[in-house]
Design a protein around this motif. Structure first.
Motif, mmCIF file in Angstrom:
data_model
loop_
_atom_site.group_PDB
_atom_site.id
_atom_site.type_symbol
_atom_site.label_atom_id
_atom_site.label_comp_id
_atom_site.label_asym_id
_atom_site.label_seq_id
_atom_site.Cartn_x
_atom_site.Cartn_y
_atom_site.Cartn_z
ATOM 1 N N ARG A 51 -43.745 20.012 9.060
ATOM 2 C CA ARG A 51 -45.075 19.372 9.089
ATOM 3 C C ARG A 51 -45.538 19.055 7.671
ATOM 4 O O ARG A 51 -46.155 18.022 7.423
ATOM 5 C CB ARG A 51 -46.076 20.256 9.829
ATOM 6 N N GLY A 52 -45.219 19.931 6.735
ATOM 7 C CA GLY A 52 -45.570 19.673 5.334
ATOM 8 C C GLY A 52 -44.843 18.456 4.781
ATOM 9 O O GLY A 52 -45.437 17.626 4.090
ATOM 10 N N VAL A 53 -43.546 18.340 5.105
ATOM 11 C CA VAL A 53 -42.774 17.175 4.657
ATOM 12 C C VAL A 53 -43.338 15.908 5.303
ATOM 13 O O VAL A 53 -43.490 14.880 4.636
ATOM 14 C CB VAL A 53 -41.265 17.348 4.961
ATOM 15 N N ALA A 54 -43.672 15.976 6.589
ATOM 16 C CA ALA A 54 -44.234 14.806 7.284
ATOM 17 C C ALA A 54 -45.561 14.394 6.647
ATOM 18 O O ALA A 54 -45.830 13.202 6.477
ATOM 19 C CB ALA A 54 -44.420 15.105 8.772
ATOM 20 N N ARG A 103 -38.985 9.140 10.784
ATOM 21 C CA ARG A 103 -39.772 8.732 11.955
ATOM 22 C C ARG A 103 -39.803 9.846 12.994
ATOM 23 O O ARG A 103 -40.853 10.159 13.561
ATOM 24 C CB ARG A 103 -39.216 7.435 12.555
ATOM 25 N N LEU A 104 -38.653 10.473 13.233
ATOM 26 C CA LEU A 104 -38.583 11.557 14.205
ATOM 27 C C LEU A 104 -39.457 12.736 13.748
ATOM 28 O O LEU A 104 -40.225 13.286 14.530
ATOM 29 C CB LEU A 104 -37.131 12.000 14.385
ATOM 30 N N LEU A 105 -39.364 13.095 12.483
ATOM 31 C CA LEU A 105 -40.163 14.196 11.958
ATOM 32 C C LEU A 105 -41.653 13.885 12.053
ATOM 33 O O LEU A 105 -42.459 14.754 12.402
ATOM 34 C CB LEU A 105 -39.757 14.486 10.509
ATOM 35 N N THR A 158 -33.362 10.064 5.981
ATOM 36 C CA THR A 158 -33.145 8.678 6.385
ATOM 37 C C THR A 158 -34.437 8.199 7.047
ATOM 38 O O THR A 158 -35.302 9.008 7.408
ATOM 39 C CB THR A 158 -31.987 8.563 7.392
ATOM 40 N N GLY A 159 -34.552 6.906 7.250
ATOM 41 C CA GLY A 159 -35.723 6.372 7.933
ATOM 42 C C GLY A 159 -35.874 6.940 9.336
ATOM 43 O O GLY A 159 -36.969 7.295 9.762
ATOM 44 N N ALA A 160 -34.749 7.062 10.052
ATOM 45 C CA ALA A 160 -34.784 7.599 11.423
ATOM 46 C C ALA A 160 -35.216 9.061 11.413
ATOM 47 O O ALA A 160 -36.012 9.488 12.264
ATOM 48 C CB ALA A 160 -33.422 7.449 12.095
#
Length: 149
Positions: A106-109, A46-48, A41-43
């Motif tokens: 971190r990779g997904v971010a 953003r958190l990640l 989700t967008g939230a």
């Protein structure tokens, strides 16, 4: 008696405000699409993204996301279940739990950041001087010198 500066309401100011609104709307739309591509989700995205920079206590995450700590707990729970986030004790105060992105998180971010293309092409058409001017004007509008995160 202090005098307050009245906001300018002229055609140019109105146009600039509308253009900023369009940029923000496009950014949010692309951010939500990029998050969905990563099954977030967008939230959650953003958190990640915040946690990919540094581990943070839940209270700080709630402040930065402008939501209730209980909402942050739920988001962290879901990201933790996917192996993207972990909870760990704060070395400065072991009573406090930090949320931290895992290597996979971190990779997904990073992938999420890399997939946000909407501003890249238009910005690439601007010279270095124009991009510096735009950055400085945006910082001035936000009242920052660029050192805050």
């Amino acid at each position: 008696m202090a005098t307050h500066k009245r906001p300018r309401i002229d055609p140019l100011t109105i146009e600039v405000v509308e253009l900023i609104g369009t940029v923000v709307a496009r950014y949010h739309e692309e951010y939500e699409d990029a998050a969905a591509e990563h099954a977030l989700t967008g939230a959650q995205a953003r958190l990640l993204s915040l946690l990919s920079l540094e581990p943070l206590p839940m209270r700080r995450l709630a402040q930065q996301l402008k939501c209730e700590p209980s909402n942050v707990t739920g988001i962290v729970d879901r990201l933790e279940a996917r192996g993207l986030v972990e909870r760990r004790p704060d070395p400065a105060d072991r009573r406090v739990k930090l949320a931290a992105a895992t290597a996979e998180g971190r990779g997904v971010a990073r992938g999420l950041r890399d997939s946000l293309n909407f501003a890249r092409e238009p910005l690439a058409e601007l010279s270095d001087e124009e991009r510096l001017t735009l950055r400085d004007l945006l910082r001035r509008m936000l009242g920052t010198d660029g050192t805050e995160r």
